[in-house]
Enzyme design. Structure first.
Site, PDB file in Angstrom:
ATOM      1  N   LYS A  81       3.847   7.781 -11.854  1.00 15.52           N
ATOM      2  CA  LYS A  81       4.535   7.557 -10.584  1.00 15.52           C
ATOM      3  C   LYS A  81       3.525   6.982  -9.597  1.00 15.52           C
ATOM      4  CE  LYS A  81       6.470  11.192  -8.821  1.00 15.52           C
ATOM      5  NZ  LYS A  81       7.035  12.301  -8.065  1.00 15.52           N
ATOM      6  N   CYS A 100       8.874  -4.901  -2.314  1.00 19.53           N
ATOM      7  CA  CYS A 100       9.350  -5.666  -3.475  1.00 19.53           C
ATOM      8  C   CYS A 100       8.529  -5.397  -4.729  1.00 19.53           C
ATOM      9  CB  CYS A 100       9.342  -7.154  -3.172  1.00 19.53           C
ATOM     10  SG  CYS A 100       7.696  -7.906  -3.162  1.00 19.53           S
ATOM     11  N   CYS A 109       2.037  -5.728   2.211  1.00 17.99           N
ATOM     12  CA  CYS A 109       2.765  -6.959   1.908  1.00 17.99           C
ATOM     13  C   CYS A 109       1.826  -8.160   1.995  1.00 17.99           C
ATOM     14  CB  CYS A 109       3.910  -7.123   2.910  1.00 17.99           C
ATOM     15  SG  CYS A 109       4.747  -8.710   2.800  1.00 17.99           S
TER      16      CYS A 109
HETATM   17 FE1  FES Z   1       6.432  -7.182  -1.253  1.00 20.38          FE
HETATM   18 FE2  FES Z   1       6.163  -8.588   0.908  1.00 20.38          FE
HETATM   19  S1  FES Z   1       7.559  -7.053   0.523  1.00 20.38           S
HETATM   20  S2  FES Z   1       5.028  -8.725  -0.858  1.00 20.38           S
END
Ligand code: FES
Length: 134
Positions: A81, A100, A109
Site C-alpha cells: 500500500k 493520477c 504533481c
Molecule cells: Fe498526477 Fe498531476 S495529478 S501528475
C-alpha cells in the site's frame, strides 16, 4: 494411429451414436420422452447448446473494458500500500499533489496528468492545497 481413431469416431461411432438417440419426429414428441430418453439426449443437447453459444458469442454485447484497470502502474509497486505523509508546515512549499498516479515526482504533481488525459480521454488533475492567508 491417431488419425485412424479420429476417422473411426467420425465415420462409424458418431453416426451410430446419433442413430441411437431418441430424437422425436415432432416438437410435441419431446413431451412424450421418458426420463431415460431425456438422459440419453442430454449430452447431445449440451453439445448443441455449446456450439450455439460459441457461434453467437462474437455478436453478444461485451462488457465495457477499462483501458487500464490498475490505477497505480509504477509507483512503489514493491509496497502492498502506498501511503504518503505530508507535514502541514510544508504545505506552503508545494501546492499541487498528484491524484493520477502518473507523476514522476509522486506525490507531487509534475503535470503528467495532462499527457494521461490526452491519451485516455480521462479528466484527472491534481489536488491543490492552499494555505489560508490570515
Ligand atoms: Fe498526477 Fe498531476 S495529478 S501528475
Amino acid at each position: 494411429m491417431v488419425l485412424e481413431s479420429l476417422v473411426r469416431i467420425v465415420k462409424v461411432q458418431l453416426p451410430a451414436y446419433l442413430k441411437r438417440l431418441p430424437l422425436p419426429e415432432s416438437v410435441s414428441g419431446f413431451l412424450r420422452l421418458t426420463v431415460s430418453e431425456w438422459l440419453r439426449l442430454l449430452p447431445f443437447l449440451g453439445v448443441l447448446a455449446l456450439l450455439g453459444y460459441l457461434a453467437v458469442r462474437p455478436f453478444l454485447p461485451k462488457k465495457n473494458q477499462q483501458k487500464d484497470s490498475l490505477i497505480n502502474l509504477k509507483i512503489q509497486k514493491e509496497n502492498p500500500k502506498v501511503v504518503n505523509e505530508i507535514n502541514i508546515e510544508d504545505l506552503c512549499l508545494t501546492k499541487a499533489y498528484c491524484r493520477c498516479w502518473r507523476s514522476k515526482t509522486f506525490p507531487v504533481c509534475d503535470g503528467s496528468h495532462n499527457k494521461h488525459n490526452e491519451l485516455t480521454g480521462d479528466n484527472v488533475g491534481p489536488l491543490i492545497l492552499k494555505k489560508k492567508e490570515v
